[in-house]
Design a protein around this motif. Structure first.
Motif, PDB file in Angstrom:
ATOM      1  N   TYR A  48      99.065  38.742  59.446  1.00 26.93           N
ATOM      2  CA  TYR A  48     100.140  38.857  58.464  1.00 26.93           C
ATOM      3  C   TYR A  48     100.837  37.507  58.367  1.00 26.93           C
ATOM      4  N   ALA A  49     101.685  37.352  57.360  1.00 26.55           N
ATOM      5  CA  ALA A  49     102.384  36.089  57.142  1.00 26.55           C
ATOM      6  C   ALA A  49     103.214  35.716  58.363  1.00 26.55           C
ATOM      7  N   ASP A  50     103.239  34.418  58.682  1.00 22.28           N
ATOM      8  CA  ASP A  50     103.979  33.900  59.837  1.00 22.28           C
ATOM      9  C   ASP A  50     103.516  34.544  61.141  1.00 22.28           C
TER      10      ASP A  50
END
Length: 306
Positions: A144-146
């Motif tokens: 997932y993002a980050d």
């Protein structure tokens, strides 16, 4: 049942902080070598495929380069197939099954598909036979993002660099006895929870995406693997690892919600394989062959739909 086993690191009921994570890392040991067991197999594929490095793990960039293998004559007129292995580094047939697919079967499909294989996403986990990375993070819950897991970040960057969408993604995994004797107890301890004992299924199964289950595709994978090894039956509750069996040998997870590798693309056809290497009914070679059969069964089905 639960509560009868306490993981030796941490305080019951309390989440780990940095001290516990470091203590966990210090008790890990190198048990096999990525550079000896995996990299030579990757390099041997250079005669037939494009082999490139898409990153390296910062724990030791020389020891843990990350490789991807692409079919030649890549074309925008052919759909993309992604095969991933070793997201959990300890799941051996995921790594060697991906490589065996390239060695034995992939050439039959390069006229129909662009094929991209990332065979060992977590080489540190491969060497230490671990589910987590050195920071006690599960890469297969971190797409997932980050993301905090560099294993996941590197793969996401590789995929984002493609100029085409992925049509098929087959993610190769194992379910092992150590899931219950080691890894799930460690997870409960890390999260400050009680360990609740589960049951390890004897046999192969797949995990589809709750949001896009593609049951006929899953059936094709199962039927192909059935020629190599046995399929895991449902337990007395009609479940496999706590999830309802929705068709023979198949359960579903919400791939993107859980941050799983199986949700890293927006593929039309996707599955996560689960081989059981601890069964007395199978050999290591049969486990690798089961992974190959899963990919072959899936691709044969997709070709029939093109």
């Amino acid at each position: 049942m639960g509560g009868s086993y306490r993981f030796p690191i941490g305080t019951p009921g309390q989440k780990w902080d940095e001290e516990e994570r470091k203590a966990w890392y210090k008790q890990t040991t190198i048990k096999r070598e990525y550079q000896k067991e995996v990299v030579p197999k990757i390099m041997a594929l250079k005669e037939r495929y494009d082999v490139g490095q898409y990153g390296a793990l910062s724990y030791d960039v020389e020891r843990f380069p990350l490789y991807a293998i692409k079919s030649r004559n890549w074309s925008e007129n052919k759909p993309v197939v992604l095969v991933t292995g070793g997201v959990h580094g300890y799941e051996t047939s995921g790594v060697h099954g991906a490589l065996k697919f390239l060695e034995t079967e992939a050439q039959r499909y390069i006229s129909d598909f662009n094929i991209l294989v990332a065979p060992c996403i977590s080489p540190w986990g491969y060497e230490t036979i671990n589910r987590w990375n050195p920071d006690a993070i599960d890469p297969n819950r971190s797409f997932y993002a980050d993301s905090p897991a560099e294993e996941s970040v590197n793969l996401m960057k590789l995929i984002s660099g493609l100029d085409q969408d992925v049509l098929v993604h087959i993610d190769l995994h194992e379910t092992t006895d150590t899931d219950e004797t080691e890894f799930r107890p460690a997870l409960a301890a890390r999260n400050g929870e009680d360990y609740v004992e589960g049951m390890v299924p004897d046999g192969f199964y797949t995990v589809g995406d709750t949001e896009n289950p593609v049951p006929e595709f899953q059936k094709a994978v199962i039927d192909s693997v059935r020629q190599v090894t046995h399929i895991a039956p449902a337990d007395d509750q009609g479940e496999i690892i706590g999830s309802p069996v929705v068709q023979d040998g198949v359960i579903n997870y919400p791939m993107k919600k859980l941050g799983l590798c199986g949700g890293v693309t927006n593929c039309v056809y996707g599955t996560t394989t689960e081989v059981y290497p601890d069964s007395p009914k199978v050999t290591d070679d049969e486990c690798n062959d089961a992974q190959v059969a899963a990919v072959v069964g899936g691709l044969n089905y997709v070709i029939s739909q093109l």
